[in-house]
Design a protein around this motif. Sequence first.
Motif, PDB file in Angstrom:
ATOM      1  N   GLN A 186       2.286   1.608  -3.481  1.00 57.93           N
ATOM      2  CA  GLN A 186       1.178   1.878  -4.333  1.00 57.93           C
ATOM      3  C   GLN A 186       0.816   3.482  -4.241  1.00 57.93           C
ATOM      4  OE1 GLN A 186      -2.207   2.801  -3.798  1.00 57.93           O
ATOM      5  NE2 GLN A 186      -3.074   2.770  -5.815  1.00 57.93           N
ATOM      6  N   ARG A 187       0.816   4.111  -2.903  1.00 58.32           N
ATOM      7  CA  ARG A 187       0.666   5.441  -2.774  1.00 58.32           C
ATOM      8  C   ARG A 187       1.713   6.307  -3.298  1.00 58.32           C
ATOM      9  NH1 ARG A 187      -2.743   8.040   0.850  1.00 58.32           N
ATOM     10  NH2 ARG A 187      -3.957   5.792   0.653  1.00 58.32           N
ATOM     11  N   LYS A 188       2.774   5.854  -3.451  1.00 57.90           N
ATOM     12  CA  LYS A 188       4.130   6.611  -3.793  1.00 57.90           C
ATOM     13  C   LYS A 188       4.150   6.881  -5.421  1.00 57.90           C
ATOM     14  CE  LYS A 188       7.869   9.051  -3.136  1.00 57.90           C
ATOM     15  NZ  LYS A 188       7.968  10.436  -2.206  1.00 57.90           N
ATOM     16  N   SER A 189       3.063   7.546  -5.901  1.00 56.32           N
ATOM     17  CA  SER A 189       2.664   7.380  -7.557  1.00 56.32           C
ATOM     18  C   SER A 189       3.839   8.266  -8.321  1.00 56.32           C
ATOM     19  CB  SER A 189       1.421   8.107  -7.461  1.00 56.32           C
ATOM     20  OG  SER A 189       1.494   9.704  -6.897  1.00 56.32           O
ATOM     21  N   ALA A 231       0.887  -1.271   0.020  1.00 56.70           N
ATOM     22  CA  ALA A 231       0.047   0.102  -0.021  1.00 56.70           C
ATOM     23  C   ALA A 231       0.956   1.187   0.045  1.00 56.70           C
ATOM     24  CB  ALA A 231      -0.901   0.071   1.206  1.00 56.70           C
ATOM     25  N   ILE A 232       2.017   1.153   0.826  1.00 57.43           N
ATOM     26  CA  ILE A 232       2.996   2.442   0.813  1.00 57.43           C
ATOM     27  C   ILE A 232       3.500   2.528  -0.724  1.00 57.43           C
ATOM     28  CG2 ILE A 232       5.009   3.147   1.663  1.00 57.43           C
ATOM     29  CD1 ILE A 232       4.370   1.694   4.447  1.00 57.43           C
TER      30      ILE A 232
END
Length: 301
Positions: free
Chosen positions: A195-198, A192-193
């Motif tokens: 994935q959030r670091k787009s 999730a971390i």
Amino acid sequence: MELGMIGLGRMGANMAERLVRNGHRVVGFDPGAPAREQAATRGIEAVASQAELIAALPSPRALWLMVPAGDPVDRSIDELLPQLSAGDTIIDGGNSNYKDSMRRAQRLSAHGIAWIDCGTSGGVWGLAEGYSLMIGGDEAAVERLRPIFSALAPTPDTGWGRVGPSGAGHFAKMVHNGIEYGMMQAYAEGFAIMQRKSDFGLDLGQVAQIWRHGSVVRSWLLDLSAGALERNPQLDGIAPYVADSGEGRWTVAEAIDLDVSAPVITLSLLERLRSREDDSFADKLLAAMRNEFGGHAIRKS
């Protein structure tokens, strides 16, 4: 060797088929006719009642229960007990509470019937890969059924064993599932971390594949995660709702009873519970409190 299987759902039927493939005779019963019909196509001798199943097995009989934990296990015992004889054995391969297994062992012992609690892991892959079996019960009864356990395990000498007296098998499986909760939660949070670091545009499937080889975090759970991400990179169509079998709860309760600190397992269980809250009153109250003491803005739903 010959075995009676009660409960021909997906896992029960898979276990029965694995035994058949390894040269054992399995007579199976399920209350559902479709399950019996499907089992018959897989080499399992499906019968229409528990009485027929018992009559089809030579003494001493071995009966494997793959029914839901709790009352269904006790009801199965109530129905079986008048039809069994001293020297027979019942194995519970489901996710029963270990305290229930200890109680059932004591009850059946008075009738000369052995009770074996077998914590079973392997899921849908067990048919091909074998099952991990954590076994509790009388040592002689377990040894008599060694051919069954050896055939179900990944190899005759690995992935299974008698871990202690009655209750020990389901206790070990309970803790196994608690650990599983924590491992799954750690993987989920890490991905999730990323994935959030787009701005990095990470390919999570690629990262998972890299970690599978040589990394200290490699595991079968990571293998399964890599497969899921490869098939569905954004996990489209999957609701953020995580169920639990109950064994994580039992593990946390046991940790408290034993004064053992288990924060990772406990928090992973709480996160599963949180995943089911579509409209969290607690989060609404948190937002209201921040507004009350600091004037922080509240988002309107």
